[in-house]
Motif scaffolding. Sequence first.
Motif, PDB file in Angstrom:
ATOM      1  N   ARG A  20      41.826  80.207 -10.042  1.00  6.32           N
ATOM      2  CA  ARG A  20      41.068  81.294  -9.438  1.00  6.32           C
ATOM      3  C   ARG A  20      39.583  81.020  -9.642  1.00  6.32           C
ATOM      4  N   TYR A  21      38.794  81.329  -8.623  1.00  7.59           N
ATOM      5  CA  TYR A  21      37.357  81.130  -8.671  1.00  7.59           C
ATOM      6  C   TYR A  21      36.671  82.433  -8.281  1.00  7.59           C
ATOM      7  N   ARG A  22      35.467  82.608  -8.765  1.00  7.79           N
ATOM      8  CA  ARG A  22      34.712  83.798  -8.385  1.00  7.79           C
ATOM      9  C   ARG A  22      33.266  83.419  -8.092  1.00  7.79           C
ATOM     10  N   LEU A  23      32.550  84.385  -7.523  1.00  8.09           N
ATOM     11  CA  LEU A  23      31.146  84.187  -7.183  1.00  8.09           C
ATOM     12  C   LEU A  23      30.330  83.920  -8.440  1.00  8.09           C
ATOM     13  N   HIS A  24      29.463  82.931  -8.362  1.00  9.99           N
ATOM     14  CA  HIS A  24      28.562  82.622  -9.470  1.00  9.99           C
ATOM     15  C   HIS A  24      27.298  83.464  -9.337  1.00  9.99           C
ATOM     16  N   ARG A  25      27.063  84.336 -10.313  1.00  9.57           N
ATOM     17  CA  ARG A  25      25.901  85.212 -10.248  1.00  9.57           C
ATOM     18  C   ARG A  25      24.695  84.645 -11.003  1.00  9.57           C
ATOM     19  N   GLY A  26      24.796  83.386 -11.406  1.00 13.87           N
ATOM     20  CA  GLY A  26      23.669  82.721 -12.052  1.00 13.87           C
ATOM     21  C   GLY A  26      22.921  81.872 -11.041  1.00 13.87           C
ATOM     22  N   GLY A  27      22.337  80.801 -11.527  1.00 13.55           N
ATOM     23  CA  GLY A  27      21.585  79.924 -10.636  1.00 13.55           C
ATOM     24  C   GLY A  27      20.216  80.497 -10.310  1.00 13.55           C
ATOM     25  N   ASN A  28      19.505  79.801  -9.450  1.00 13.31           N
ATOM     26  CA  ASN A  28      18.168  80.207  -9.042  1.00 13.31           C
ATOM     27  C   ASN A  28      18.292  81.294  -7.980  1.00 13.31           C
ATOM     28  N   ARG A  29      17.968  82.525  -8.363  1.00 14.36           N
ATOM     29  CA  ARG A  29      18.184  83.658  -7.450  1.00 14.36           C
ATOM     30  C   ARG A  29      17.197  83.678  -6.290  1.00 14.36           C
ATOM     31  N   ARG A  30      16.021  83.097  -6.491  1.00 19.36           N
ATOM     32  CA  ARG A  30      15.072  83.056  -5.379  1.00 19.36           C
ATOM     33  C   ARG A  30      15.591  82.134  -4.270  1.00 19.36           C
ATOM     34  N   LEU A  31      16.161  80.992  -4.652  1.00 20.35           N
ATOM     35  CA  LEU A  31      16.756  80.099  -3.659  1.00 20.35           C
ATOM     36  C   LEU A  31      17.982  80.746  -3.032  1.00 20.35           C
ATOM     37  N   ASN A  32      18.764  81.443  -3.833  1.00 19.55           N
ATOM     38  CA  ASN A  32      19.950  82.111  -3.309  1.00 19.55           C
ATOM     39  C   ASN A  32      19.560  83.157  -2.275  1.00 19.55           C
ATOM     40  N   SER A  33      18.447  83.834  -2.517  1.00 18.99           N
ATOM     41  CA  SER A  33      17.969  84.834  -1.560  1.00 18.99           C
ATOM     42  C   SER A  33      17.570  84.187  -0.240  1.00 18.99           C
ATOM     43  N   VAL A  34      16.923  83.016  -0.300  1.00 20.56           N
ATOM     44  CA  VAL A  34      16.563  82.299   0.927  1.00 20.56           C
ATOM     45  C   VAL A  34      17.818  81.910   1.695  1.00 20.56           C
ATOM     46  N   LEU A  35      18.835  81.440   0.988  1.00 18.12           N
ATOM     47  CA  LEU A  35      20.092  81.070   1.643  1.00 18.12           C
ATOM     48  C   LEU A  35      20.735  82.276   2.326  1.00 18.12           C
ATOM     49  N   TYR A  36      20.706  83.408   1.647  1.00 16.41           N
ATOM     50  CA  TYR A  36      21.310  84.618   2.226  1.00 16.41           C
ATOM     51  C   TYR A  36      20.570  85.023   3.505  1.00 16.41           C
ATOM     52  N   THR A  37      19.236  85.047   3.442  1.00 16.06           N
ATOM     53  CA  THR A  37      18.454  85.420   4.626  1.00 16.06           C
ATOM     54  C   THR A  37      18.698  84.448   5.776  1.00 16.06           C
ATOM     55  N   THR A  38      18.739  83.161   5.460  1.00 15.87           N
ATOM     56  CA  THR A  38      18.976  82.155   6.498  1.00 15.87           C
ATOM     57  C   THR A  38      20.356  82.331   7.126  1.00 15.87           C
ATOM     58  N   SER A  39      21.354  82.641   6.301  1.00 19.01           N
ATOM     59  CA  SER A  39      22.708  82.832   6.839  1.00 19.01           C
ATOM     60  C   SER A  39      22.776  84.039   7.763  1.00 19.01           C
ATOM     61  N   ILE A  40      22.025  85.103   7.441  1.00 15.33           N
ATOM     62  CA  ILE A  40      21.996  86.284   8.305  1.00 15.33           C
ATOM     63  C   ILE A  40      21.367  85.950   9.656  1.00 15.33           C
ATOM     64  N   VAL A  41      20.249  85.196   9.622  1.00 16.07           N
ATOM     65  CA  VAL A  41      19.584  84.810  10.868  1.00 16.07           C
ATOM     66  C   VAL A  41      20.491  83.902  11.690  1.00 16.07           C
ATOM     67  N   GLN A  42      21.153  82.954  11.036  1.00 17.08           N
ATOM     68  CA  GLN A  42      22.045  82.054  11.770  1.00 17.08           C
ATOM     69  C   GLN A  42      23.233  82.801  12.352  1.00 17.08           C
ATOM     70  N   GLN A  43      23.706  83.805  11.652  1.00 16.27           N
ATOM     71  CA  GLN A  43      24.818  84.603  12.185  1.00 16.27           C
ATOM     72  C   GLN A  43      24.429  85.262  13.509  1.00 16.27           C
ATOM     73  N   ARG A  44      23.159  85.582  13.662  1.00 14.14           N
ATOM     74  CA  ARG A  44      22.693  86.245  14.882  1.00 14.14           C
ATOM     75  C   ARG A  44      22.357  85.261  16.000  1.00 14.14           C
ATOM     76  N   PHE A  45      21.803  84.108  15.620  1.00 13.29           N
ATOM     77  CA  PHE A  45      21.194  83.258  16.650  1.00 13.29           C
ATOM     78  C   PHE A  45      21.775  81.851  16.758  1.00 13.29           C
ATOM     79  N   HIS A  46      22.643  81.428  15.838  1.00 10.64           N
ATOM     80  CA  HIS A  46      23.145  80.057  15.868  1.00 10.64           C
ATOM     81  C   HIS A  46      24.618  80.047  16.270  1.00 10.64           C
ATOM     82  N   PRO A  47      24.950  79.463  17.428  1.00 15.30           N
ATOM     83  CA  PRO A  47      26.351  79.463  17.882  1.00 15.30           C
ATOM     84  C   PRO A  47      27.304  78.803  16.891  1.00 15.30           C
ATOM     85  N   GLY A  48      26.875  77.693  16.296  1.00 11.17           N
ATOM     86  CA  GLY A  48      27.741  77.007  15.344  1.00 11.17           C
ATOM     87  C   GLY A  48      28.045  77.865  14.130  1.00 11.17           C
TER      88      GLY A  48
END
Length: 352
Positions: A273-301
């Motif tokens: 069993r695996y779970r979400l890692h809540r550590g790591g660099n949170r500022r980079l994680n925030s950039v990834l989250y924002t980018t994924s939201i934008v791609q969900q709206r505008f990137h067909p792939g």
Amino acid sequence: MVTVGIDPHKHVHVAVAVDADGRRLTRSLTVKNDANLIGVLPKWIRTIADGTPVTWAIEDGRGFARRLADSLLLTGHEVVWVPTRLMSAHRKLHPATGSKSDPVDAAAVAHAAIATPGLDRHRIDDRVRELRVLVDSRADLVRRRTMVINQLKAYTHLWLDHTPGDLTRRPGMTSLAALVDATDMSAHVRRVLTEMTAEIGELNKRVRGLETTIRELVTPLAPALLEITGISHVSAAVLLAEIGDITRFTSSAKLTRYTGAAPIPVYSSDKERYRLHRGGNRRLNSVLYTTSIVQQRFHPGARALLARHEPTKGARGARRILKRHLIDVIYRAMTQDRSSWQHHITQHQLAA
């Protein structure tokens, strides 16, 4: 091999030297964090190491220890950064359970460095250092602006029975200023609302100025990165400021772990069993989250990938898969950009 653990503070640094087996070689040394620092520490370690190679391990409080790390690197020493969580884990292994002091922390830093050979080596990239200052300054201004905007919206709701629109843009500011001028209210309340509106306007101006400078610096450093859907100039600046030289990560998997986007195992026996890692660099994680939201709206792939995984993984699980895929894309783009850099990056191999 001698490892020197450094517990950095605003006014003093505490150093402890240990050998390859983790045994202390001498009592701890406390030195002032001033201009004489780089002369005292190397002289002290020379009498202990007696020609043995030395690695300087510094707890990752880079605001306090940046000058020390830069000075040591420029004089030919190897410097590594030890995350606070690693130091804390090794401190718990101290014979006196629960003990906490600067020498104990410094020794824990050294032990963590010995036990974790793949730690981030310090390097000096002047352009990335400039970006880091600009990114941090912008983040501070945005936090301040958000606080003032929230306060102002609460006051306008109370005194004007009105909730203003987007106060980070000129139309919202103009509309609110006109409303305050046209409304009959106490002179003291008007003064507070006017001053807060003016402060927001000044913060908007400073944020836009920083963003213009960031754009000018980032554009030649990250052309491939900026082509990725959802990566703005500010996002690219955050990636460069937090990651720096991408070659310090030998694979995208290691970058994934650094950002906290890799799941962590939480199982025993034969039930994986695996779970979400809540550590790591949170500022980079925030950039990834924002980018994924934008791609969900505008990137067909990206939309196709999410649609493929949502039935089995759910919306959040599918977005985590997209973030992991984005790291591969970002890693390749940053590697391509890094190969075109012409400016000098100081690191131990070059300085020694």
